[in-house]
Scaffold this active site. Structure first.
Site, PDB file in Angstrom:
ATOM      1  N   HIS A  34      84.478  43.455  69.042  1.00 10.61           N
ATOM      2  CA  HIS A  34      83.286  43.146  69.816  1.00 10.61           C
ATOM      3  C   HIS A  34      82.645  44.401  70.400  1.00 10.61           C
ATOM      4  CE1 HIS A  34      80.648  40.485  72.095  1.00 10.61           C
ATOM      5  NE2 HIS A  34      80.908  41.184  73.181  1.00 10.61           N
ATOM      6  N   TYR A  37      82.900  47.708  66.985  1.00 15.50           N
ATOM      7  CA  TYR A  37      82.288  47.487  65.665  1.00 15.50           C
ATOM      8  C   TYR A  37      83.130  48.116  64.546  1.00 15.50           C
ATOM      9  CZ  TYR A  37      77.985  45.949  68.041  1.00 15.50           C
ATOM     10  OH  TYR A  37      77.069  45.276  68.807  1.00 15.50           O
ATOM     11  N   HIS A  85      76.563  35.227  72.386  1.00 17.09           N
ATOM     12  CA  HIS A  85      77.561  34.630  73.270  1.00 17.09           C
ATOM     13  C   HIS A  85      78.118  33.409  72.556  1.00 17.09           C
ATOM     14  CE1 HIS A  85      78.504  35.353  77.752  1.00 17.09           C
ATOM     15  NE2 HIS A  85      78.618  36.469  77.082  1.00 17.09           N
TER      16      HIS A  85
END
Length: 722
Positions: A34, A37, A85
């Protein structure tokens, strides 16, 4: 929380010792997919992120783009950011979606900008499933609650339903901010040794602990109960105060750099800020204002409590910043200073973190993952009755009206929304920017992707998503300026999944380069995989464009002109694939996805020019659901059209979803033909009228739909959700 054995060995080698518990947790979160990357960074170089309009590109909290203005006018900037999200919105739809809005707004604040518009692109499982509708309702309620409370209009976005999102919905939110004084621009790069680091905003609690690592794993079967502590809880009223406090801090030039506290909390924000500036820091964790008693160092470092900002402030300005925080009833902590050395955190007099900031923020090794090509589709088409197919496609949840969604959003707060939701693109009035003609600028915004397209062909489907967003802008008379993307995929350790993800990156990058649209920032969300399987590769794009003035042509018939379809290869006699279409989703079958035409950039440029002609009465993009849906969407209670489609294969003509097409109502068809000469075919398909109905002559069959029937077909989402 713990590091993998291989990562642990790297950290031990770098530090020359075993990491402390707080250090291990920091590395585990900041080296997560997250934050770091690790499976996508090597792919992102495919994007062209440069251009004369790009002021700040990828790597900061948000990108900064200069608007085109008259030669003697002051520069005006916008900021662009996008965030996902996804996992939190499955576990807790309301708070997961709400805090996604809060986070992207704070990313905007951290650049010194004022947020002026939000979009949300939402993806759920099949609409006929109760659980999908439960998630859908909670997510929309969370977005509307937070956005409405903070006074930032939600002006656009998209909603898609697909079986493969059942166990893992996607919530992608973007924000546009405005910087009218370029001296106000702030970045997340620490500026000078000796400056203080301060926290402004809500107190730190235990909510959101380990959110970054949670977002970097497949969702487990019991995620809705077991992972709830990883979901943050938002307070939009505190965020509104933070927005106004940030305005004052930036106006008074009290801030040297800024970072939103998002993924990995204080540890993530402060270490990344310091690393970008090539500096170090010393932070006293027990000076952080806390909401809960007896918090330990690891909790203070990694909690993702919302509505918090970290600012770098010159020592002489600390008291002034404290006074601003107190004025807006916000918490304040002077927690440390910028140094020359390592990133150091102490707690109750003991050093709990002492690591090189750049190694913590940027030292995660990249993953070397295998890919598998996507299988080629066969051609196996259904034999559906034409009228039945027309009504099924027009009334499908994916193509139906999304009025139930956007009527819950305050999309006019701020008095800038010139073109409201429900059209191809929103248009915001930027009165502060002076165009070449002396008028203000209209900023058009479009956002979304289509999972049916990228399931059928990840590469071409992603190209189509880019062209479709650009066409949405052009249909409102706007020339594309810049874009940000949210690249969503499943578990990258599966070669077929990673192959599809790699293809959407390439497709999006190639299309944006061809369109001369720099991709100035974005977000990657992987491990969107659950017990129901991986999600489709989903390349959400949020694109903006500019036009002179704010008055865009409507997307509905006015009843005053000839009806033209531009860019339609099927009407020009080509056999265009039905792959990725809602028609096949409704009736089954398989076919090739229609490749994007090489002339798409020229088509977009011509459409943006034509849409601004005085003779053009309406303009509307043709894409999702094909020509059938585009025509149905343009009917109003007082206006309609008579359409004559002369073609051999009417199913392909009505239901293919090739992009780079538009329906234009005009009183001067010759001017439209001239504009598209050598660029795209132009077909005269009928005239508009005052009938309030759509009459389509399709071969030997005439399909007549009254406005009331069209509304009834397209109201499936409204009916079910109400």
């Amino acid at each position: 929380m713990s590091l993998t054995p291989s990562d642990h060995a790297l950290v031990v080698d770098e530090l020359g010792r075993d990491p402390t518990p707080a250090e291990e947790a920091l590395f585990e979160n900041l080296w997560s997919e997250h934050c770091a990357y690790r499976s996508s960074r090597m792919l992102l170089s495919r994007f062209d992120s440069e251009g004369d309009q790009v002021v700040v590109g990828p790597g900061d909290d948000a990108a900064v783009v200069a608007l085109p203005t008259a030669d003697d006018a002051e520069d005006v900037y916008i900021t662009m950011g996008i965030e996902s999200h996804n996992h939190p919105s499955y576990v807790d739809p309301f708070d997961g979606a709400a805090t996604g809005v809060g986070g992207i707004v704070r990313d905007t604040l951290s650049m010194g900008a004022y947020p002026i518009a939000l979009t949300d692109s939402l993806y759920f499982g099949a609409f006929d499933r109760e659980h999908s509708r439960y998630l859908f309702e909670g997510v929309v309620e969370g977005i509307s609650h937070y956005g409405n409370c903070i006074g930032v209009p939600t002006v656009g976005g998209s909603v898609a339903f697909h079986d493969d999102y059942e166990g893992n919905p996607l919530v992608n939110v973007s924000c546009v901010g405005l910087v009218t004084d370029t001296d106000r621009l702030v970045t997340a790069e620490a500026q000078a040794v000796g400056n203080r680091l301060v926290l402004v905003g809500n107190a730190t609690g235990r909510d959101g602990l380990g959110g970054a690592s949670f977002a970097s794993e497949d969702l487990a079967e019991d995620a809705e109960t077991e992972d709830r502590p990883a979901v943050q809880v938002g307070d939009p009223y505190a965020e509104k105060l933070l927005i106004e406090a940030s305005e004052e801090l930036v106006d008074r030039r009290l801030v040297e750099s800024a970072r939103d506290l998002g993924a990995a909390g204080l540890g993530g924000a402060s270490s990344e800020m310091i690393a970008k500036g090539g500096k170090g820091a010393r932070i006293e964790l027990d000076r952080v204002h806390q909401r809960e008693p007896n918090m330990v160092a690891l909790e203070i470092l990694l909690a993702e409590s919302q509505e918090r900002m970290c600012y770098e402030v010159r020592p002489e300005n600390v008291d002034a910043v404290r006074e601003v925080a107190e004025k807006y009833d916000l918490g304040f902590s002077d927690i440390g200073e910028v140094t020359e050395g390592n990133y150091v955190c102490t707690f109750e007099g003991e050093t709990v973190v002492d690591v090189p900031a750049e190694y913590l923020a940027d030292g995660a090794p990249l993953n070397d993952l295998a890919t598998e090509p996507q299988p080629e589709p066969e051609t196996a088409l259904p034999d559906a009755d034409l009228r039945e197919a027309f009504e099924a496609v027009v009334g499908a949840p994916n193509t139906a009206s999304k009025r139930w969604v956007y009527r819950q959003y305050d999309h006019e707060v701020g008095l800038r929304t010139a073109n409201r939701p429900g059209d191809d693109a929103a248009v915001m009035a930027i009165r502060e920017a002076v165009g070449a003609d002396g008028e203000g600028l209209g900023l058009a915004i479009s956002a979304g992707a289509d999972p049916n397209w990228t399931t059928a062909n990840p590469y071409e489907g992603a190209r189509a998503c880019a062209v479709e967003n650009a066409t949405n802008l052009a249909a409102k008379g706007a020339t594309p300026l810049a874009a940000v993307d949210c690249l969503n995929g499943g578990n990258p350790e599966k070669p077929d999944v990673y192959g599809g993800f790699s293809d959407i990156v390439s497709g999006l990058a190639d299309a944006c380069t061809a369109l001369s649209v720099p991709v100035v920032g974005g977000n990657v969300s992987l491990y969107n995989d659950s017990v129901t399987g991986p999600i489709p590769p989903t390349p959400t794009l949020a694109m903006v464009g500019t036009r002179s003035g704010f008055d865009a042509p409507p997307g509905a018939f006015t009843g005053e002109g000839d009806l033209l379809v531009v860019g339609d290869r099927a009407l020009a006699g080509e056999s265009v694939g039905l792959g990725g279409s809602e028609y096949l989703a409704q009736f089954g079958g398989e076919d090739a996805f229609p490749a994007v035409a090489d002339t798409a950039p020229a088509f977009v440029a011509a459409l943006a020019e034509v849409a601004d002609h005085e003779s053009v009465r309406a303009a509307h993009d043709v894409s999702h659901g094909g020509l059938a849906v585009a025509l149905a969407e343009m009917v109003t209670p007082a206006t309609g059209a008579s359409v004559d489609l002369a073609a051999d294969d009417l199913h392909r003509v009505l239901f293919n979803e090739a992009v780079g097409r538009a329906v234009i109502e005009t009183t001067d068809p010759d001017a439209v033909r001239e504009a598209f000469d050598g660029v795209a075919p132009v077909a005269h398909v009928g005239t508009t009228d005052r009938s309030g109905s759509l009459a389509v002559e399709a071969g030997d069959e005439t399909i007549v739909l009254e406005h009331e029937h069209v509304v009834d077909l397209r109201a499936v989402v409204d009916r079910e959700m109400d």
